[in-house]
Design a protein around this motif. Structure first.
Motif, PDB file in Angstrom:
ATOM      1  N   ILE A 135       0.858  -1.184   0.000  1.00  0.00           N
ATOM      2  CA  ILE A 135       0.000   0.000   0.000  1.00  0.00           C
ATOM      3  C   ILE A 135       0.896   1.237   0.000  1.00  0.00           C
ATOM      4  O   ILE A 135       1.828   1.340   0.808  1.00  0.00           O
ATOM      5  N   ILE A 136       0.613   2.160  -0.893  1.00  0.00           N
ATOM      6  CA  ILE A 136       1.389   3.395  -0.980  1.00  0.00           C
ATOM      7  C   ILE A 136       0.510   4.560  -0.534  1.00  0.00           C
ATOM      8  O   ILE A 136      -0.634   4.713  -0.981  1.00  0.00           O
ATOM      9  N   THR A 137       1.040   5.367   0.377  1.00  0.00           N
ATOM     10  CA  THR A 137       0.378   6.582   0.854  1.00  0.00           C
ATOM     11  C   THR A 137       1.374   7.734   0.792  1.00  0.00           C
ATOM     12  O   THR A 137       2.557   7.538   0.493  1.00  0.00           O
ATOM     13  N   ALA A 138       0.910   8.918   1.132  1.00  0.00           N
ATOM     14  CA  ALA A 138       1.808  10.053   1.366  1.00  0.00           C
ATOM     15  C   ALA A 138       2.132  10.098   2.862  1.00  0.00           C
ATOM     16  O   ALA A 138       1.868   9.139   3.601  1.00  0.00           O
ATOM     17  N   SER A 139       2.696  11.207   3.335  1.00  0.00           N
ATOM     18  CA  SER A 139       3.205  11.279   4.707  1.00  0.00           C
ATOM     19  C   SER A 139       2.276  12.025   5.662  1.00  0.00           C
ATOM     20  O   SER A 139       2.588  12.167   6.836  1.00  0.00           O
ATOM     21  N   GLY A 140       1.127  12.535   5.155  1.00  0.00           N
ATOM     22  CA  GLY A 140       0.166  13.163   6.041  1.00  0.00           C
ATOM     23  C   GLY A 140      -0.109  14.632   5.797  1.00  0.00           C
ATOM     24  O   GLY A 140      -1.122  15.144   6.263  1.00  0.00           O
ATOM     25  N   LEU A 141       0.773  15.319   5.073  1.00  0.00           N
ATOM     26  CA  LEU A 141       0.587  16.754   4.833  1.00  0.00           C
ATOM     27  C   LEU A 141       0.169  17.063   3.406  1.00  0.00           C
ATOM     28  O   LEU A 141      -0.180  18.209   3.098  1.00  0.00           O
ATOM     29  N   THR A 142       0.208  16.073   2.536  1.00  0.00           N
ATOM     30  CA  THR A 142      -0.097  16.278   1.126  1.00  0.00           C
ATOM     31  C   THR A 142      -0.987  15.140   0.631  1.00  0.00           C
ATOM     32  O   THR A 142      -1.116  14.099   1.274  1.00  0.00           O
ATOM     33  N   LEU A 143      -1.580  15.358  -0.527  1.00  0.00           N
ATOM     34  CA  LEU A 143      -2.142  14.224  -1.238  1.00  0.00           C
ATOM     35  C   LEU A 143      -0.993  13.364  -1.770  1.00  0.00           C
ATOM     36  O   LEU A 143       0.179  13.770  -1.709  1.00  0.00           O
ATOM     37  N   LEU A 144      -1.305  12.185  -2.271  1.00  0.00           N
ATOM     38  CA  LEU A 144      -0.269  11.309  -2.825  1.00  0.00           C
ATOM     39  C   LEU A 144      -0.002  11.623  -4.287  1.00  0.00           C
ATOM     40  O   LEU A 144       1.160  11.738  -4.708  1.00  0.00           O
ATOM     41  N   GLY A 145      -1.064  11.755  -5.064  1.00  0.00           N
ATOM     42  CA  GLY A 145      -0.901  11.971  -6.499  1.00  0.00           C
ATOM     43  C   GLY A 145      -1.071  10.704  -7.311  1.00  0.00           C
ATOM     44  O   GLY A 145      -0.750  10.676  -8.497  1.00  0.00           O
ATOM     45  N   ALA A 146      -1.574   9.634  -6.674  1.00  0.00           N
ATOM     46  CA  ALA A 146      -1.928   8.444  -7.450  1.00  0.00           C
ATOM     47  C   ALA A 146      -2.951   8.796  -8.513  1.00  0.00           C
ATOM     48  O   ALA A 146      -3.040   8.141  -9.555  1.00  0.00           O
ATOM     49  N   ASP A 147      -3.730   9.832  -8.273  1.00  0.00           N
ATOM     50  CA  ASP A 147      -4.606  10.438  -9.269  1.00  0.00           C
ATOM     51  C   ASP A 147      -3.819  11.533  -9.971  1.00  0.00           C
ATOM     52  O   ASP A 147      -3.706  12.646  -9.452  1.00  0.00           O
ATOM     53  N   ASP A 148      -3.208  11.288 -11.106  1.00  0.00           N
ATOM     54  CA  ASP A 148      -3.346  10.086 -11.888  1.00  0.00           C
ATOM     55  C   ASP A 148      -1.971   9.527 -12.256  1.00  0.00           C
ATOM     56  O   ASP A 148      -1.772   8.962 -13.327  1.00  0.00           O
ATOM     57  N   LYS A 149      -1.021   9.683 -11.333  1.00  0.00           N
ATOM     58  CA  LYS A 149       0.308   9.165 -11.638  1.00  0.00           C
ATOM     59  C   LYS A 149       0.353   7.648 -11.584  1.00  0.00           C
ATOM     60  O   LYS A 149       1.268   7.031 -12.141  1.00  0.00           O
ATOM     61  N   SER A 150      -0.664   7.039 -10.947  1.00  0.00           N
ATOM     62  CA  SER A 150      -0.779   5.585 -11.057  1.00  0.00           C
ATOM     63  C   SER A 150      -1.088   5.201 -12.504  1.00  0.00           C
ATOM     64  O   SER A 150      -0.548   4.211 -13.025  1.00  0.00           O
ATOM     65  N   GLY A 151      -1.961   5.971 -13.168  1.00  0.00           N
ATOM     66  CA  GLY A 151      -2.238   5.717 -14.576  1.00  0.00           C
ATOM     67  C   GLY A 151      -1.006   5.882 -15.439  1.00  0.00           C
ATOM     68  O   GLY A 151      -0.755   5.099 -16.368  1.00  0.00           O
ATOM     69  N   VAL A 152      -0.208   6.910 -15.142  1.00  0.00           N
ATOM     70  CA  VAL A 152       1.046   7.115 -15.871  1.00  0.00           C
ATOM     71  C   VAL A 152       1.963   5.916 -15.681  1.00  0.00           C
ATOM     72  O   VAL A 152       2.550   5.393 -16.643  1.00  0.00           O
ATOM     73  N   ALA A 153       2.096   5.451 -14.441  1.00  0.00           N
ATOM     74  CA  ALA A 153       2.982   4.313 -14.150  1.00  0.00           C
ATOM     75  C   ALA A 153       2.510   3.053 -14.870  1.00  0.00           C
ATOM     76  O   ALA A 153       3.334   2.271 -15.392  1.00  0.00           O
ATOM     77  N   ILE A 154       1.208   2.823 -14.907  1.00  0.00           N
ATOM     78  CA  ILE A 154       0.668   1.638 -15.579  1.00  0.00           C
ATOM     79  C   ILE A 154       0.967   1.690 -17.076  1.00  0.00           C
ATOM     80  O   ILE A 154       1.435   0.711 -17.673  1.00  0.00           O
ATOM     81  N   ILE A 155       0.712   2.840 -17.688  1.00  0.00           N
ATOM     82  CA  ILE A 155       0.935   2.968 -19.132  1.00  0.00           C
ATOM     83  C   ILE A 155       2.423   2.840 -19.466  1.00  0.00           C
ATOM     84  O   ILE A 155       2.798   2.178 -20.454  1.00  0.00           O
ATOM     85  N   MET A 156       3.288   3.438 -18.677  1.00  0.00           N
ATOM     86  CA  MET A 156       4.724   3.332 -18.931  1.00  0.00           C
ATOM     87  C   MET A 156       5.205   1.888 -18.768  1.00  0.00           C
ATOM     88  O   MET A 156       6.043   1.404 -19.543  1.00  0.00           O
ATOM     89  N   THR A 157       4.682   1.184 -17.781  1.00  0.00           N
ATOM     90  CA  THR A 157       5.077  -0.214 -17.571  1.00  0.00           C
ATOM     91  C   THR A 157       4.553  -1.088 -18.708  1.00  0.00           C
ATOM     92  O   THR A 157       5.241  -2.006 -19.189  1.00  0.00           O
ATOM     93  N   LEU A 158       3.330  -0.801 -19.162  1.00  0.00           N
ATOM     94  CA  LEU A 158       2.774  -1.476 -20.333  1.00  0.00           C
ATOM     95  C   LEU A 158       3.674  -1.259 -21.546  1.00  0.00           C
ATOM     96  O   LEU A 158       4.036  -2.219 -22.253  1.00  0.00           O
ATOM     97  N   ALA A 159       4.029  -0.007 -21.802  1.00  0.00           N
ATOM     98  CA  ALA A 159       4.846   0.314 -22.981  1.00  0.00           C
ATOM     99  C   ALA A 159       6.195  -0.383 -22.920  1.00  0.00           C
ATOM    100  O   ALA A 159       6.665  -0.944 -23.923  1.00  0.00           O
ATOM    101  N   GLU A 160       6.833  -0.373 -21.760  1.00  0.00           N
ATOM    102  CA  GLU A 160       8.142  -1.015 -21.639  1.00  0.00           C
ATOM    103  C   GLU A 160       8.044  -2.513 -21.919  1.00  0.00           C
ATOM    104  O   GLU A 160       8.898  -3.090 -22.605  1.00  0.00           O
ATOM    105  N   HIS A 161       6.996  -3.149 -21.393  1.00  0.00           N
ATOM    106  CA  HIS A 161       6.846  -4.583 -21.639  1.00  0.00           C
ATOM    107  C   HIS A 161       6.627  -4.867 -23.120  1.00  0.00           C
ATOM    108  O   HIS A 161       7.223  -5.808 -23.677  1.00  0.00           O
ATOM    109  N   LEU A 162       5.785  -4.083 -23.783  1.00  0.00           N
ATOM    110  CA  LEU A 162       5.542  -4.298 -25.203  1.00  0.00           C
ATOM    111  C   LEU A 162       6.819  -4.097 -26.018  1.00  0.00           C
ATOM    112  O   LEU A 162       7.110  -4.873 -26.943  1.00  0.00           O
ATOM    113  N   LEU A 163       7.579  -3.072 -25.680  1.00  0.00           N
ATOM    114  CA  LEU A 163       8.809  -2.801 -26.420  1.00  0.00           C
ATOM    115  C   LEU A 163       9.854  -3.885 -26.206  1.00  0.00           C
ATOM    116  O   LEU A 163      10.682  -4.146 -27.089  1.00  0.00           O
TER     117      LEU A 163
END
Length: 414
Positions: A135-163
């Motif tokens: 489970i990934i969270t932030a430290s309590g003073l900020t949002l995490l930013g999984a919205d939408d950097k999780s989407g970025v991470a998924i797409i980049m991981t997808l692209a790397e695997h395809l390549l």
């Protein structure tokens, strides 16, 4: 059943890296993108895309990053994947410190920078189902930013695997990483042509198993109020207080019980989210939301009427109401061609998930892409409690979303 490698480590590394890069958008800015710090994230992605071997890597003049994974078979549709890099302006997003809770044991998650916060199974049945996950969270003073950097991470991981897997059969894949989605400016009108996809998917959803093809239709509104200024000691029958007018407008709208905090499901609302000014001049900012266009039109007329009534109640005041289109319900176009939705549902089932579709009480870049001619439903990433300090995500949900995307591109090539 197709077997894929373990994506957990790559996704965790990427998300932690991305979330630590400040990239908050700012609706008060007229720049494109609205903040320079979003370009820090975009330049990072450009370098990463070039490193993994993507083609046609471009940072557009309006701040989007585009890239191509070339086809391994001919005659297939071009599929796009899109995620946004900006984080929400509603909460502190500066200096994010991501924390990874390895093989989470179900105990309350605490936050080192805010002792008053905790995240526990008593707060979320979905979190309770993630015991044993990373489970990934932030430290309590900020949002995490999984919205939408999780989407970025998924797409980049997808692209790397395809390549890295040239024997995997798929058509041409286009990638888009957009700025300013959180402030409704994610899809520049030039982007759909430059994206060049036959259909696409945003990775900007929440629970595993959700696929969304219906969103709000949305407008924004700015109400400008000009009162009559006078010295308060000699103000009788002279002063017209702009803040009192603002209060009347807000109060009259609340009478209907159609604000975000009183609505859910398919209910629409009018939401005042910003007030600035003083007794002489004041500005109110609203968003208007409804799933149907006649409902949205009714809310536009309601806001205009309340503003007109307030002006009439305070002789000498000036009240203007400017309403601007934002996005429209993607269902209007997707219900005419459900091909991408059907592909996604089949991919979910192949991964052992029960596909679930509920209307998004919001919008995505897919709402605009769909309106501009690229059918674009929204897929899950696993993000939860977004736009606040309790935001969290399971790495295993992200890995599942990555496998879903791989199944999609394989199925489209058959």
């Amino acid at each position: 059943m197709t077997r894929f490698p373990d994506f957990d480590r790559a996704l965790e590394t990427r998300l932690v890296t991305y979330c630590a890069i400040d990239s908050q958008s700012d609706e008060t800015s007229s720049n494109q993108p609205s903040t320079d710090i979003q370009l820090d994230m975009q330049n990072h992605l450009v370098a990463e895309l070039q490193r993994i071997g993507a083609l046609d890597v471009t940072l557009t003049e309006y701040g989007a990053v585009l890239a191509t994974v070339p086809a391994t078979v001919a005659g297939c549709p071009t599929i796009g994947f899109c995620a946004h890099v900006d984080t929400a302006p509603q909460f502190n997003a500066t200096g994010v410190k991501p924390r990874v809770h390895k093989a989470w044991d179900g105990a309350n998650i605490t936050f080192p920078d805010n002792a008053d916060l905790h995240l526990g199974t008593d707060m979320s049945d979905y979190l309770a189902s993630k015991v044993g996950d990373e489970i990934i969270t932030a430290s309590g003073l900020t949002l995490l930013g999984a919205d939408d950097k999780s989407g970025v991470a998924i797409i980049m991981t997808l692209a790397e695997h395809l390549l890295n897997t040239p024997d995997l059969k798929h058509g041409k894949i286009r990638l888009a990483f957009t700025p300013d989605e959180e402030i409704g400016r994610g899809v520049d009108e030039r982007l759909s042509a430059e994206f060049g996809a036959d259909f696409a998917f945003t990775l900007d959803g929440s629970r595993a198993g959700s696929i969304e093809f219906e969103s709000f239709s949305a407008d924004s509104a700015v109400v400008q109020i000009t009162g009559v200024s006078a010295h308060p000691g000699f103000a009788k029958n002279k002063l017209v207080n702009a803040l009192h007018i603002a209060g009347k407008i807000i109060g009259d709208l609340d009478v209907d019980g159609e604000t975000p905090e009183t609505t859910d499901g398919r209910d629409g609302f009018i939401h005042v989210y910003d007030m600035a000014g003083g007794s002489s001049e004041a500005t109110l900012k609203f968003i208007l939301r409804d799933f149907e266009m006649d409902g949205l039109e009714a809310r536009r007329q309601r806001l205009r009427q309340v503003c007109e009534d307030a002006k009439n109640a305070f002789p000498g005041a000036k009240v203007s109401c400017e309403i601007t289109k934002q996005y429209r319900n993607m269902r209007y176009w997707l219900e005419k061609d459900m091909t991408p939705v059907d592909l996604a549902r089949d991919a979910y089932s192949a991964e052992g998930l029960d596909p679930r579709s509920v209307p998004i009480r919001g919008g995505t870049d897919g709402s605009r892409f769909t309106e501009l001619g690229i059918p674009c439903p929204n897929l899950f990433t696993g993000m939860q409690e977004i736009h606040g300090p309790l935001e969290w995500i399971s790495v295993q949900d992200m890995a599942m979303a990555t496998r879903i995307c791989l199944r999609l591109v394989e199925a489209a090539a058959r």
